[in-house]
Design a protein around this motif. Sequence first.
Motif, PDB file in Angstrom:
ATOM      1  N   ASP A 220     100.876  -0.653 112.370  1.00  0.00           N
ATOM      2  CA  ASP A 220     100.413   0.571 111.713  1.00  0.00           C
ATOM      3  C   ASP A 220     101.322   0.940 110.537  1.00  0.00           C
ATOM      4  N   LEU A 221     102.634   0.988 110.804  1.00  0.00           N
ATOM      5  CA  LEU A 221     103.571   1.356 109.747  1.00  0.00           C
ATOM      6  C   LEU A 221     103.470   0.399 108.557  1.00  0.00           C
ATOM      7  N   ASN A 222     103.135  -0.840 108.819  1.00  0.00           N
ATOM      8  CA  ASN A 222     102.943  -1.820 107.752  1.00  0.00           C
ATOM      9  C   ASN A 222     101.875  -1.388 106.754  1.00  0.00           C
ATOM     10  N   THR A 223     100.918  -0.566 107.204  1.00  0.00           N
ATOM     11  CA  THR A 223      99.806  -0.200 106.332  1.00  0.00           C
ATOM     12  C   THR A 223      99.962   1.169 105.678  1.00  0.00           C
ATOM     13  N   PHE A 224     101.039   1.886 106.007  1.00  0.00           N
ATOM     14  CA  PHE A 224     101.253   3.144 105.277  1.00  0.00           C
ATOM     15  C   PHE A 224     102.684   3.317 104.780  1.00  0.00           C
ATOM     16  N   ILE A 225     103.485   2.255 104.840  1.00  0.00           N
ATOM     17  CA  ILE A 225     104.883   2.385 104.438  1.00  0.00           C
ATOM     18  C   ILE A 225     105.046   2.703 102.957  1.00  0.00           C
ATOM     19  N   GLU A 226     104.181   2.147 102.104  1.00  0.00           N
ATOM     20  CA  GLU A 226     104.359   2.388 100.661  1.00  0.00           C
ATOM     21  C   GLU A 226     104.163   3.860 100.326  1.00  0.00           C
ATOM     22  N   THR A 227     103.158   4.482 100.928  1.00  0.00           N
ATOM     23  CA  THR A 227     102.974   5.920 100.726  1.00  0.00           C
ATOM     24  C   THR A 227     104.091   6.698 101.406  1.00  0.00           C
ATOM     25  N   ALA A 228     104.508   6.245 102.590  1.00  0.00           N
ATOM     26  CA  ALA A 228     105.589   6.925 103.310  1.00  0.00           C
ATOM     27  C   ALA A 228     106.870   6.948 102.485  1.00  0.00           C
ATOM     28  N   LEU A 229     107.137   5.867 101.767  1.00  0.00           N
ATOM     29  CA  LEU A 229     108.355   5.800 100.955  1.00  0.00           C
ATOM     30  C   LEU A 229     108.335   6.803  99.804  1.00  0.00           C
ATOM     31  N   GLU A 230     107.156   7.285  99.449  1.00  0.00           N
ATOM     32  CA  GLU A 230     107.051   8.310  98.409  1.00  0.00           C
ATOM     33  C   GLU A 230     107.115   9.718  98.991  1.00  0.00           C
ATOM     34  N   GLU A 231     106.934   9.819 100.312  1.00  0.00           N
ATOM     35  CA  GLU A 231     106.846  11.138 100.934  1.00  0.00           C
ATOM     36  C   GLU A 231     107.949  11.420 101.942  1.00  0.00           C
ATOM     37  N   ARG A 232     108.657  10.393 102.399  1.00  0.00           N
ATOM     38  CA  ARG A 232     109.716  10.557 103.389  1.00  0.00           C
ATOM     39  C   ARG A 232     111.008   9.933 102.867  1.00  0.00           C
ATOM     40  N   SER A 233     112.126  10.248 103.528  1.00  0.00           N
ATOM     41  CA  SER A 233     113.406   9.734 103.051  1.00  0.00           C
ATOM     42  C   SER A 233     113.525   8.236 103.320  1.00  0.00           C
ATOM     43  N   GLN A 234     114.140   7.545 102.386  1.00  0.00           N
ATOM     44  CA  GLN A 234     114.349   6.101 102.529  1.00  0.00           C
ATOM     45  C   GLN A 234     115.196   5.796 103.761  1.00  0.00           C
ATOM     46  N   SER A 235     116.183   6.624 104.032  1.00  0.00           N
ATOM     47  CA  SER A 235     117.084   6.360 105.165  1.00  0.00           C
ATOM     48  C   SER A 235     116.329   6.441 106.497  1.00  0.00           C
ATOM     49  N   ASP A 236     115.393   7.383 106.602  1.00  0.00           N
ATOM     50  CA  ASP A 236     114.603   7.500 107.835  1.00  0.00           C
ATOM     51  C   ASP A 236     113.741   6.256 108.048  1.00  0.00           C
ATOM     52  N   ILE A 237     113.133   5.775 106.975  1.00  0.00           N
ATOM     53  CA  ILE A 237     112.272   4.602 107.077  1.00  0.00           C
ATOM     54  C   ILE A 237     113.103   3.368 107.378  1.00  0.00           C
ATOM     55  N   ARG A 238     114.259   3.276 106.746  1.00  0.00           N
ATOM     56  CA  ARG A 238     115.174   2.159 107.009  1.00  0.00           C
ATOM     57  C   ARG A 238     115.546   2.117 108.489  1.00  0.00           C
ATOM     58  N   GLY A 239     115.866   3.297 109.029  1.00  0.00           N
ATOM     59  CA  GLY A 239     116.228   3.366 110.436  1.00  0.00           C
ATOM     60  C   GLY A 239     115.082   2.972 111.356  1.00  0.00           C
ATOM     61  N   ALA A 240     113.861   3.370 110.990  1.00  0.00           N
ATOM     62  CA  ALA A 240     112.686   3.027 111.798  1.00  0.00           C
ATOM     63  C   ALA A 240     112.453   1.516 111.817  1.00  0.00           C
ATOM     64  N   ILE A 241     112.675   0.879 110.678  1.00  0.00           N
ATOM     65  CA  ILE A 241     112.512  -0.579 110.590  1.00  0.00           C
ATOM     66  C   ILE A 241     113.597  -1.285 111.404  1.00  0.00           C
ATOM     67  N   LEU A 242     114.843  -0.845 111.261  1.00  0.00           N
ATOM     68  CA  LEU A 242     115.938  -1.495 111.980  1.00  0.00           C
ATOM     69  C   LEU A 242     115.778  -1.353 113.497  1.00  0.00           C
ATOM     70  N   LEU A 243     115.132  -0.277 113.938  1.00  0.00           N
ATOM     71  CA  LEU A 243     114.925  -0.107 115.376  1.00  0.00           C
ATOM     72  C   LEU A 243     114.016  -1.194 115.938  1.00  0.00           C
ATOM     73  N   PHE A 244     113.072  -1.675 115.140  1.00  0.00           N
ATOM     74  CA  PHE A 244     112.263  -2.813 115.595  1.00  0.00           C
ATOM     75  C   PHE A 244     113.152  -4.017 115.867  1.00  0.00           C
ATOM     76  N   PHE A 245     114.074  -4.283 114.955  1.00  0.00           N
ATOM     77  CA  PHE A 245     114.964  -5.427 115.148  1.00  0.00           C
ATOM     78  C   PHE A 245     115.910  -5.201 116.323  1.00  0.00           C
ATOM     79  N   GLN A 246     116.271  -3.945 116.576  1.00  0.00           N
ATOM     80  CA  GLN A 246     117.089  -3.638 117.740  1.00  0.00           C
ATOM     81  C   GLN A 246     116.322  -3.888 119.042  1.00  0.00           C
ATOM     82  N   MET A 247     114.997  -3.776 118.985  1.00  0.00           N
ATOM     83  CA  MET A 247     114.161  -3.989 120.169  1.00  0.00           C
ATOM     84  C   MET A 247     113.781  -5.459 120.349  1.00  0.00           C
ATOM     85  N   GLN A 248     114.202  -6.325 119.445  1.00  0.00           N
ATOM     86  CA  GLN A 248     113.866  -7.749 119.571  1.00  0.00           C
ATOM     87  C   GLN A 248     114.368  -8.300 120.902  1.00  0.00           C
ATOM     88  N   GLN A 249     113.562  -9.151 121.521  1.00  0.00           N
ATOM     89  CA  GLN A 249     113.889  -9.718 122.824  1.00  0.00           C
ATOM     90  C   GLN A 249     114.763 -10.972 122.673  1.00  0.00           C
TER      91      GLN A 249
END
Length: 443
Positions: A72-101
């Motif tokens: 889902d985030l893959n399909t709205f990240i470009e708009t999100a980057l214009e409306e939300r802080s870059q650091s918040d989005i960066r953290g959300a992406i890194l959390l996926f990598f933290q959840m890697q098995q």
Amino acid sequence: MNRHSIFFSLILLLLGARLPAQQVKHDPKAQLALAKTIVADQKLKYVDSLAREIIKEGFNAGSGYSQIWARDLNTFIETALEERSQSDIRGAILLFFQMQQPNGEMVDGYVLKKDFTWHDDTPYYSKNAPDHVGFKNTVETDQETSLIQLLGKYIRTTKDYGILDESIGGISVKERIQLMLDYLKKERFNQKYQLLWGAMTADWGDVQPNDSFGCDWNELSNEAIDIYDNAMFIIALQTLIDIQPKSPYVSTWKALKKDIKTNSRRHLWDKKKQKFIPHIYPKTSPIPKGFDENTIHYHGGTAIAIEAGLLTPSEIETVNKQMKENVRLSGMPSIGLTLYPTYPIGFFVGGMAQPYQYQNGGDWTWFGGRMIQQLILNGFYQEAYEEIQPMIDRVVKNKGFYEWYGQNNVPSGSGKFKGSAGVLSKAITLMENWAETTLEKSH
């Protein structure tokens, strides 16, 4: 806007709507008229502003969903980057990598442990994210590829290449990406066809037909190869080539991408019918006798295949005409129609047993909007403008972005589905950018 401007805008709108698509594609004057129509269209601006307000609310999939999903985030990240802080989005992406098995597998998404309120037989945990729970619909094979695309869009927009060197549990993000690819090649790669596989689902969907839940791989699952999973893989590989041009793996990625493209065309494209076949079943098929699955057109997977560069301009024109004809025959609202014709009554257990329900023929802007994007990017401007109208009109009517629509345009699912908002916002941005550039060139 004064009365004269309103009258002029209405005239442009009517003229633009009546121009033959091929005329617009090859006639500069017709393109200019269409560009003026788009710039004057206040509904586009309203829908884009509404989409941005919804995306400002967070990175979860939408109302009714507390979870953050990669697809889902893959399909709205470009708009999100214009409306939300870059650091918040960066953290959300890194959390996926933290959840890697440990095996390199990536989750669908994650949620805070306090918000983990639903039953799940196999929740995912990681010592790198102790406060979160992960989950995965294991019938699907687009989690790793969605995350790579998501990361690529973030890097292209922000130029934050440093995220690739972030260390998580002593392993960098770029090393973890390679672990994800290794997982796909080991666990979800069919050696005979040299393509990715998942369970049989409806087009891009994550619900299999044989059990009431339908989202987990089990003894009732049927191994299947489809265009959606493999087109997503092609896009992900190109993303890696773009964001890591000096990586020692580039030659491997390029060779793999070439092979997946070749094998997708060879095994999944029906040249005679000018469409993608729904599935290859390497083992057993769940399709009932007397039903020809290859009569079904997969709209969403086809849109992603265009994004992956699998179709020529003439083939894009052909499949788009097929989609429009499918909409006419089905009576459904837009080319967001998942597939046509639908699977037989009772083929899917549960909510998808009836035609035009959920992924069995429901109308999803989430994928229809991506087809609009591809029409614009491939020069089909008039088609894009005409075919986005039903999606725009229902947002205006409902003052929101529903997850999917049933027959008679009945809204269903999440009322604030950010994937729908994101793809429409991006489509509108692409359309308006083209129109404004066209007008600038005319002066």
